[in-house]
Design a protein around this motif. Sequence first.
Motif, PDB file in Angstrom:
ATOM      1  N   ILE A 228       0.912  -1.249  -0.205  1.00 56.45           N
ATOM      2  CA  ILE A 228       0.004   0.046  -0.044  1.00 56.45           C
ATOM      3  C   ILE A 228       0.921   1.436   0.093  1.00 56.45           C
ATOM      4  N   GLN A 229       1.737   1.162   0.986  1.00 58.24           N
ATOM      5  CA  GLN A 229       2.776   2.274   0.895  1.00 58.24           C
ATOM      6  C   GLN A 229       3.612   2.419  -0.421  1.00 58.24           C
ATOM      7  N   PHE A 230       3.771   1.610  -0.996  1.00 53.50           N
ATOM      8  CA  PHE A 230       4.621   1.561  -2.258  1.00 53.50           C
ATOM      9  C   PHE A 230       3.613   2.095  -3.250  1.00 53.50           C
ATOM     10  N   ILE A 231       2.563   1.634  -3.555  1.00 49.61           N
ATOM     11  CA  ILE A 231       1.404   2.301  -4.551  1.00 49.61           C
ATOM     12  C   ILE A 231       1.357   3.714  -4.240  1.00 49.61           C
ATOM     13  N   LEU A 232       1.191   4.236  -2.830  1.00 44.73           N
ATOM     14  CA  LEU A 232       1.112   5.432  -2.726  1.00 44.73           C
ATOM     15  C   LEU A 232       2.349   6.426  -3.237  1.00 44.73           C
ATOM     16  N   LYS A 233       3.381   5.751  -2.762  1.00 43.22           N
ATOM     17  CA  LYS A 233       4.732   6.590  -3.377  1.00 43.22           C
ATOM     18  C   LYS A 233       4.806   6.659  -4.806  1.00 43.22           C
ATOM     19  N   VAL A 234       4.707   5.364  -5.350  1.00 46.42           N
ATOM     20  CA  VAL A 234       4.833   5.624  -6.844  1.00 46.42           C
ATOM     21  C   VAL A 234       3.754   6.544  -7.483  1.00 46.42           C
ATOM     22  N   GLY A 235       2.421   6.347  -7.016  1.00 46.43           N
ATOM     23  CA  GLY A 235       1.586   7.509  -7.472  1.00 46.43           C
ATOM     24  C   GLY A 235       1.961   9.096  -7.288  1.00 46.43           C
ATOM     25  N   GLY A 236       2.878   9.243  -6.536  1.00 41.57           N
ATOM     26  CA  GLY A 236       3.372  10.533  -6.095  1.00 41.57           C
ATOM     27  C   GLY A 236       4.883  10.703  -6.566  1.00 41.57           C
ATOM     28  N   LEU A 237       5.302   9.733  -7.747  1.00 43.55           N
ATOM     29  CA  LEU A 237       6.731   9.708  -8.246  1.00 43.55           C
ATOM     30  C   LEU A 237       7.009  11.140  -9.049  1.00 43.55           C
ATOM     31  N   PHE A 238       5.872  11.654  -9.469  1.00 42.82           N
ATOM     32  CA  PHE A 238       6.342  13.061 -10.128  1.00 42.82           C
ATOM     33  C   PHE A 238       6.086  14.097  -9.367  1.00 42.82           C
ATOM     34  N   THR A 239       5.639  13.986  -7.875  1.00 41.92           N
ATOM     35  CA  THR A 239       5.748  15.102  -7.324  1.00 41.92           C
ATOM     36  C   THR A 239       6.850  14.586  -5.954  1.00 41.92           C
ATOM     37  N   VAL A 240       8.112  15.617  -6.227  1.00 42.76           N
ATOM     38  CA  VAL A 240       8.796  15.552  -5.043  1.00 42.76           C
ATOM     39  C   VAL A 240       8.759  16.527  -4.350  1.00 42.76           C
ATOM     40  N   GLY A 241       9.226  16.548  -3.064  1.00 42.86           N
ATOM     41  CA  GLY A 241       8.689  17.852  -1.895  1.00 42.86           C
ATOM     42  C   GLY A 241       9.705  18.834  -2.388  1.00 42.86           C
ATOM     43  N   TYR A 242       8.986  19.431  -3.293  1.00 45.15           N
ATOM     44  CA  TYR A 242       9.768  20.712  -3.815  1.00 45.15           C
ATOM     45  C   TYR A 242      10.011  21.753  -3.009  1.00 45.15           C
ATOM     46  N   GLN A 243       9.402  21.931  -1.695  1.00 40.25           N
ATOM     47  CA  GLN A 243       9.402  22.916  -0.738  1.00 40.25           C
ATOM     48  C   GLN A 243      11.012  23.022  -0.397  1.00 40.25           C
ATOM     49  N   LYS A 244      11.472  21.995  -0.103  1.00 37.20           N
ATOM     50  CA  LYS A 244      12.995  21.744   0.637  1.00 37.20           C
ATOM     51  C   LYS A 244      13.685  22.160  -0.726  1.00 37.20           C
ATOM     52  N   ILE A 245      13.507  21.694  -1.873  1.00 31.54           N
ATOM     53  CA  ILE A 245      14.418  22.041  -3.182  1.00 31.54           C
ATOM     54  C   ILE A 245      14.450  23.601  -3.338  1.00 31.54           C
ATOM     55  N   LEU A 246      13.187  24.043  -3.090  1.00 34.11           N
ATOM     56  CA  LEU A 246      13.071  25.553  -3.401  1.00 34.11           C
ATOM     57  C   LEU A 246      13.784  26.423  -2.351  1.00 34.11           C
TER      58      LEU A 246
END
Lengths: 308, 291
Positions: A228-246
């Motif tokens: 389940i966690q893996f599916i959720l992670k893969v579903g967010g594969l194109f959203t990285v936590g961009y706040q930290k990057i910013l």
Amino acid sequence: MKSVENNKKHWRQRAYRSRYLLMMMMVPFLYLIIFQYVPMYGVQIAFRDYNPYVGILKSPWVGFAHFIDFFQSTYFFRLLRNTLTISLLQLIVAFPAAVILALMINELQNKLIQRAVQTIAYLPHFISTVVVAGLVLSVLSTRTGIVNQAIKALGMEEISFMTQSKMFPFIILFAEIWQNTGWGSIIYLAAMTAIDPALYEAAIVDGASRWEQVWNITLPCILPTIIIQFILKVGGLFTVGYQKILLLYNPQIYENADVIGTYVYRRGLMGLEYSFGAAVDLFNTVLNLIMLLVFNAICRKVSDTSLW
Amino acid sequence: MKTQKLSVGDKIFKTANGLLLIIFCALILYPLLWIVSGSFSDPFALMTGKVHLWPVNPTLRLYKVVFMHPDIWTSYGNTIVYTIVGTFISVALTCLAAYPLSRQEFFGKKFFTAVLMITMFFSGGMIPTFLLVQQLNMLDTIWAIVLPGSMSVYNTIVMRTFFITTIPKDLEDSAFLDGANDIQFFGKIALPLSKAIMAVMVLFYGVTHWNSWFSAFLYMSSRERYPLQLILREILIQGNTSIAGGGGDNDLIGEGVKFATMVVATVPIMCLYPFLQKYFTKGVMIGSLKG
């Protein structure tokens, strides 16, 4: 015919009986409509040329022009590559790290030590993104950072981490592991508490070693949670936590640090190209949704475990 | 019962496990300890890389600089206000949604659940939300910080699961026989029975609001309304430490000022953390149950 009428009556009665609950629900419902669904409706500016003076609905339609612009720009490939690199690194390294940490904590026999380790492991999760970013900069700073001090103590040349583009995905990865591995392990530890102790007792009678118990009992028992966690992670594969990057990136290292989220902010909001930014963002959301649906379907076929 | 002898393999396994966990904990704690020690050290020792584990020539000089910073106190106050108002709104929205959704015979349960769940997988995104906030004239006001994104789907599901498991139907039925309605039952019976989960929610949301910076970054333009995290960003990320001290040794103490600032900003949460940790864990545990 009569049953239909009955149903209708039943329908009204049920609504009436739930009137107080409906009244309660109205508050969050209206909230969601205004702050979630109105922006969803506003996503149409991705297909228009938004003009702030005439408003969303009167701005002219342009179809897929912004999307085509984006696909043809040099940024498209770069952003996709960076976003995928950073999130795949996290999926491959940070995701298993949380599972492994949970298994290790579970193997501690002394409850007091177990709690102490958990307390330490969860702690960084509560530190704010800004402070974590500041911490990263201080730890990696050339003159005073501990990492460079260690490097120099080993007789090597100091490294300017924040100006080398290639390092950036790994810096983000380390920050992520440091901050969230412990917190990520909670959900697996919760799943482990549900394992029947009789399984372990039977395994001990059969002479299984501790390692074999972990491999043959604990891991299979938490596998549904992992999936389940893996599916959720893969579903967010194109959203990285961009706040930290910013917070952490700088123009010098955009080449490897710029991701879709940061680009939407820079071009869309800072550059005032609202429609273009919304189009890039929408592309990202849809990509994620497709990934989630596809992976969920695959997992359901292969393993019987899925989100729905 | 448990006096079984450990085999050699098991001993190795146990030792390796313990060692690795010690290394892991050290890696987590060392940077934090370094920051705290650095913040109490002589700034010169810090600049020359002499601080490794414990403070060198302990002094409060860096803290004096931080507390003299003109914006730290105002933004600290702002953050406290934003956190209190924001947490109240978040918890209220979450309760008001979670309770009806937890009732078996609630009319429209499926519909409202869908309305909620869709927002988890699809959203308008940064720019349409920004335009909405602008349209509502909320830019540069507290509402831009406390309203958008203040209701977490995940927390709502956690709370719903809690209500399902702890507020039984029988209890409801007997209250209804006495003439109570759903709202009265919720306020007088269900809520008082849910103190534990309320604590979890207040903490979850409280920490989120305290730590949040991005909405303020997008929506706030007046410095005097900045929350603490935005001032921190100026000091820590943009390296803007010079407004504080005055005099020529700014460059010298700059790095140290950052350390002290990090400590000042994080202390409230770190002080509460040990007491709250078990509630947080409980929250995640409830959440992991399939509701």
